[in-house]
Design a protein around this motif. Structure first.
Motif, PDB file in Angstrom:
ATOM      1  N   UNK A   1      33.532  53.972  26.755  1.00 28.85           N
ATOM      2  CA  UNK A   1      32.456  53.610  26.485  1.00 28.85           C
ATOM      3  C   UNK A   1      31.927  53.199  25.607  1.00 28.85           C
ATOM      4  N   UNK A   2      32.169  53.912  24.254  1.00 34.31           N
ATOM      5  CA  UNK A   2      31.563  53.815  22.454  1.00 34.31           C
ATOM      6  C   UNK A   2      32.446  52.142  22.332  1.00 34.31           C
ATOM      7  N   UNK A   3      33.801  51.700  22.716  1.00 35.65           N
ATOM      8  CA  UNK A   3      33.913  50.259  22.352  1.00 35.65           C
ATOM      9  C   UNK A   3      32.972  49.418  22.877  1.00 35.65           C
ATOM     10  N   UNK A   4      32.555  49.907  24.129  1.00 32.59           N
ATOM     11  CA  UNK A   4      30.906  48.877  24.399  1.00 32.59           C
ATOM     12  C   UNK A   4      30.825  47.958  23.613  1.00 32.59           C
ATOM     13  N   UNK A   5      29.987  48.665  22.374  1.00 31.44           N
ATOM     14  CA  UNK A   5      29.399  47.444  21.627  1.00 31.44           C
ATOM     15  C   UNK A   5      30.183  47.581  20.003  1.00 31.44           C
ATOM     16  N   UNK A   6      30.677  46.035  19.235  1.00 27.38           N
ATOM     17  CA  UNK A   6      31.500  45.727  18.737  1.00 27.38           C
ATOM     18  C   UNK A   6      31.045  45.628  17.539  1.00 27.38           C
ATOM     19  N   UNK A   7      31.645  46.307  17.017  1.00 27.83           N
ATOM     20  CA  UNK A   7      31.324  46.571  15.694  1.00 27.83           C
ATOM     21  C   UNK A   7      32.244  45.943  15.160  1.00 27.83           C
ATOM     22  N   UNK A   8      32.323  45.663  13.342  1.00 31.92           N
ATOM     23  CA  UNK A   8      32.814  45.790  13.014  1.00 31.92           C
ATOM     24  C   UNK A   8      33.025  46.156  11.485  1.00 31.92           C
TER      25      UNK A   8
END
Length: 395
Positions: free
Chosen positions: A383-390
């Motif tokens: 669920x956290x991986x659904x947001x693509x942060x870098x």
């Protein structure tokens, strides 16, 4: 693949190799049977350019087949109601097509390692393990397909080197799919909620199009299978507003500890070189070494910059006089011919020009990398991986 024989799909007007026509048309019949959304069928007119790139994103052309209405952009309505993601996945697992490519006997990376070992000089090279080379084809994806080819190269490594990922990736098929199948997998990733901002930029549709993709699309696709794909941005401080980048993640645990902090007098691109060197040098991932070449279990790096993307499969450092270190990125370029690359490596002639890229070749203001950390994410982590942060690293 016979690149001279091509035909047009009677359902969606896509131009594709004759050898892929049966699988491609079967895709459409699977879609009809399971209420999939079909690519737009464009009504041709002598005065209208019907190429996909000429259509505005907001245009929602539709086609009615067998009493059901299919719309462009991922929104599907029919008498049977909205199709479910699991149905789409089940159909895609059955209908996806294996990508045909030039298979190198004994493995391309083995030839690469042999060439590096034959070099005379005081150098150390670190290479990824198994990687297949996927080239862009003039008749299929030249000019726009490099991003998909890099996903294929990265996937070829993961399928061979990581058994746990092999079971999860592409429905456990065990092979690297073609671009059309990858486009469907990305649409499913978007439908499952991965990278909603990126999905919106593409109007939630990518299948059968020539739209360029980048590291965030690669990360979204791989994350949808539970893989821990990470993105790193490099550039000047003012470029922190790059879509998908986040300077606030500088404290993230995902390999940022490998980066050497740039001193004030250092050269800007050295930050990128240091990251790549320390990424592959991770002591926990070193598999074995022979002479001055070391094999790492780390995945290759999807290497993106404005206008093109390639795959970094390793890095070399040469010890020059006065303790000066000279770095070379070791790169597979989808724009190159696999057969020509193989021939050069076997003959050990001219291969350096095809593969080595020194720091003097880094001239773009911004770069992005994508790689995959080990393991499969838990349900809560997905669920956290659904947001693509870098992670953002300043030049």
């Amino acid at each position: 693949m016979d690149s001279d024989q091509f035909t047009t799909c009677p359902l969606c007007d896509s131009c594709l190799p004759l050898s892929q026509l049966t699988g491609h048309v079967n895709f459409h019949f699977w879609e009809l049977q399971h209420d999939f959304d079909l690519p737009t069928i464009i009504q041709r007119s002598p005065n209208v350019d019907s190429s996909p790139q000429s259509l505005p994103r907001e245009q929602a052309s539709t086609v009615s087949l067998s009493g059901a209405k299919y719309s462009r952009g991922g929104e599907t309505s029919s008498e049977n109601g909205e199709c479910k993601v699991n149905d789409r996945i089940s159909c895609l697992i059955v209908s996806q097509t294996r990508c045909e490519f030039h298979k190198v006997e004994a493995g391309l990376m083995t030839l690469f390692k042999n060439c590096l070992e034959s070099e005379i000089g005081n150098s150390i090279s670190i290479l990824s393990g198994y990687v297949d080379h996927f080239q862009c084809l003039e008749s299929e994806d030249a000019g726009w397909g490099c991003g998909w080819r890099n996903i294929q190269m990265l996937s070829s490594h993961v399928l061979v080197q990581r058994p746990e990922a092999r079971k999860a990736l592409f429905g456990g098929s065990g092979f690297v799919p073609d671009i059309l199948s990858l486009q469907r997998w990305l649409e499913i990733a978007w439908e499952k909620g991965f990278d909603p901002l990126g999905s919106a930029q593409f109007n939630h549709a990518i299948f059968s199009s020539k739209k360029w993709i980048g590291t965030t699309e690669c990360a979204a696709l791989l994350r949808s299978f539970g893989l821990r794909a990470r993105v790193v941005d490099f550039g000047p401080k003012e470029s922190q507003s790059i879509p998908g980048s986040s300077a606030d993640n500088a404290g993230n645990e995902t390999s940022v500890h490998l980066v050497k902090k740039k001193d004030k007098g250092g050269r800007g691109y050295q930050v990128l070189m240091d990251f790549v060197w320390n990424y592959f040098l991770d002591e926990n991932s070193i598999q074995f070494g022979q002479k001055h070449v070391v094999i790492s279990e780390k995945t290759p790096l999807y290497f993106q910059h404005d206008g093109h993307s390639r795959t970094i499969v390793g890095i070399q450092v040469n010890h020059q006089q006065k303790r000066h270190l000279q770095y070379n990125l070791l790169i597979l370029d989808p724009a190159q011919s696999t057969a020509a690359l193989e021939r050069s490596l076997r003959q050990k002639v001219g291969w350096e020009e095809l593969i080595k890229r020194g720091m003097h070749t880094l001239k773009k203001p911004q770069y992005q990398l994508c790689y995959v950390d080990p393991g499969i994410a838990s349900e809560g982590e997905v669920e956290k991986l659904k947001t693509i942060d870098s992670i953002f690293l300043e030049f």
